[in-house]
Design a protein around this motif. Sequence first.
Motif: not given
Length: 214
Positions: A11-12, A15-18, A33-35, A72-75
């Motif tokens: 989730g990087g 919006k917040s993951g960035r 980083l997963l894209v 770390i997951s920001c999904l």
Amino acid sequence: MQIDTRIAVLGGTGKSGRYLVRSLIQQEIQFKLLVRNPDTYTLNNQFGKVVHGNARELETIRLLLKGCDTVISCLGSGIPPSEPTIFSKATQNVLTAMEELGIDRYIVLTGLNVNTPCDQKGMTTKTSTDWMYQNFPVSTKDRQKEYDLLDKSETDWTLVRLPLISLTDEHTEIETSLEDCKGGQISAGALANFLVRQVSDGTYVKKAPFVYDK
């Protein structure tokens, strides 16, 4: 934090993951980083490595986590939107891969709607929780399922519960609570720094704190 720490980030690109990715780069921390959509995102930095794929695919998660010691997951829902059960599916895959690879630390972002035995939610938080269940029942129930998976796991997890995220670099002063969210928003910059600190801070291991601007 150890210099050789490497963090796997889901989730990087959101919006917040960035902001998390930006913080990792600024602190010279190695990460993968997963894209999901490689055509819409590029990373030109010596500290980050991109892995293409979907969090619903166990093999992709194995590739992402290999060589890392923290996840770390920001999904979020994503653009285009992911399936509403992406949260529990992704976490199940992460937990499986973590066990296989001997990784212990897992930090996950979620919303106010997740309930835990420690909660003493006030009226505002209860109202927000009820609204999510009424308007987004599938994804909201899936967020709760994600917590249940974490709670039953042997990993050193932390589930970070959040109000509205303000998309600003401002490093605001934050507060935490295991019972209720007493603030209406949190700065994305402050959140990113909080997440990075949790990599080596055991205060909230196997806990689900609310985090918000003071």
